[in-house]
Design an enzyme around this catalytic site. Structure first.
Site, PDB file in Angstrom:
ATOM      1  N   TYR A 177      18.650 118.403  82.908  1.00 55.95           N
ATOM      2  CA  TYR A 177      17.819 116.805  82.813  1.00 55.95           C
ATOM      3  C   TYR A 177      17.589 116.612  83.890  1.00 55.95           C
ATOM      4  CZ  TYR A 177      15.088 113.221  81.799  1.00 55.95           C
ATOM      5  OH  TYR A 177      13.903 112.183  81.895  1.00 55.95           O
ATOM      6  N   GLU A 217      10.502 113.178  87.326  1.00 57.55           N
ATOM      7  CA  GLU A 217      11.092 114.098  85.822  1.00 57.55           C
ATOM      8  C   GLU A 217      11.492 116.009  86.397  1.00 57.55           C
ATOM      9  OE1 GLU A 217      10.890 112.998  81.600  1.00 57.55           O
ATOM     10  OE2 GLU A 217       9.698 115.295  81.632  1.00 57.55           O
TER      11      GLU A 217
END
Ligand code: GDP
Ligand code: MN
Length: 379
Positions: free
Chosen positions: A101, A189
């Site tokens: 992530y 993101e």
């Protein structure tokens, strides 16, 4: 403003982030054609402004063009968190060996963009944050210098052992930061950032949210707005010049001024209720705005009472009163109203309302308590 994954991918690609190819389609026919041209396995991904598409069945891996068509038939038209899927992204299926992530947000506490990375990426990042926060690494970025190479490298070492991959990931982070700044982002993101079977680091999913205040100076980004993917109420509110945010409660709120709107929601909570929305009708006096506001609030089936809280300064109470009378005579509005007005032209407003069969209160506490009570009795 939220961007779709395919739009965010395009921005990331332009910034030099390695992203797999992909094409957008709106019909199963198109999906089949694209999948056939790509050959081999593909992934079909719902394009809606929502995370958790994978878990909701909006991301499907398939082996061939026929299966791609069948998956598209299921995904197109489905709803994910209340949003209808009108578009899908078709991309060659990646062979995943790890999922990490990487995300950047604007952080209130440090007053800077903060980059967060975790080797435990994929669909359960919220769970990682809740259960094992020590697996998430954060760094506040000084906007004067941006994300420095040594900083990106030290974060990338939290994700990978292989130095080649560390270098690739560090570059991805720096370019993600650049894309975030260039888009006027409030969030950018990549989840998951994967390594594939050839050891390459790739952005498999992308999300960018843009700060609405940046749109005026970034016309190319503003053009990416997809009205068909936004909640109807929010579009209507924006067009009417109202600031509206839907919430999950049942006390509709119609207030002038953002500060008073916040204080009103606090007070609704204080008296044991849940606000159904934030709505600021703004400082100007325009009965039309009140009409639109009541239509928007009334369209929410959770709303069981509507509280008007108006502090008349530049806003004239009589204009708001006229708006309330006009709105309720134009449509059959069956939700009980609690009206509190004080300030400019208050007496005239009370007179207008009373002639139309409404009563008005002067005290904010009293009005909020009453609106909560009515809503609770109607449950
Ligand atoms: P989200 O659920 O909305 O975040 O959608 P993602 O694009 O992140 O997809 C969810 C999950 O589907 C990913 O974490 C992957 O595990 C899986 N996935 C997505 N694309 C591919 C792909 O090309 N190959 C493989 N093997 N899995 C994929
Ligand atoms: Mn994802």
């Amino acid at each position: 403003m939220n961007l779709h994954e395919y739009q965010a991918r395009t921005l990331l690609k332009a910034a030099g982030v390695p992203v797999p190819d992909g094409e957008v389609a709106t019909t199963p026919d198109e999906v089949e054609t694209i999948a056939r041209a790509m050959g081999g396995g593909v992934v079909i991904k719902a394009q809606v402004h929502s995370g958790g598409r994978g878990k909701a069945g909006g991301v499907k891996l398939v082996e061939n063009a026929a299966e791609a068509r069948a998956a598209a038939e299921k995904i197109l038209g489905m709803t994910i968190k209340g949003l209808t899927v009108n578009k899908v992204l078709v991309a060659p299926a990646a062979k995943i060996t790890s999922e990490s992530y990487v995300g950047i947000i604007v952080d209130r506490e440090s007053q800077r963009p903060v980059i967060m990375v975790s080797p435990e990426g994929g669909v359960d990042i919220e769970e990682v944050a809740a259960k094992t926060p020590d697996k998430i690494f954060k760094l506040a970025i000084d906007p004067r210098f941006g994300l420095m190479p040594y900083q990106a490298m030290s974060l990338a070492f939290k994700l990978y052992d292989d130095v080649k991959q560390v270098r690739q990931a560090a570059v991805v982070m720096q370019r993600l930061y650049q894309a975030f700044v260039d888009a006027g982002g409030s969030l950018a993101e990549i989840n998951p950032l994967i390594t594939n079977d050839e050891g390459a680091v790739l952005a498999l999913d992308a999300k960018i949210s843009v700060d609405d205040n940046e749109l005026d100076r970034k016309p190319a980004i503003a053009e990416l707005r997809d009205l068909s993917a936004e909640a109807e109420a929010e579009i209507a509110a924006r067009e009417a010049g109202l600031s509206f945010i839907k919430l999950d409660g049942y006390v509709g709120c119609c207030v002038n001024g953002a500060g008073l709107a916040m204080a009103t929601m606090d007070l609704v909570k204080y008296y044991g209720g849940e606000p159904a929305n934030f709505l600021d009708i703004g400082g100007s006096s325009n009965p039309e705005k009140v009409v639109t506001a009541l239509k928007i609030i009334g369209a929410d089936s959770n709303v069981r009472s509507v509280l008007f809280n108006i502090f008349g300064g530049i806003t004239r109470c009589d204009d708001v009163a006229n708006g309330i009378v006009a709105a309720t005579s134009q449509m059959s509005f069956e939700i009980p109203l609690v009206i509190r007005l004080t300030g400019t032209n208050e007496k005239l407003a009370v007179q207008i309302l009373e002639e139309a069969g409404f009563s008005a209160l002067n005290d904010m506490d009293e009005a909020v308590e009453k609106a909560v009570q009515i809503a609770k009795e109607a449950a």
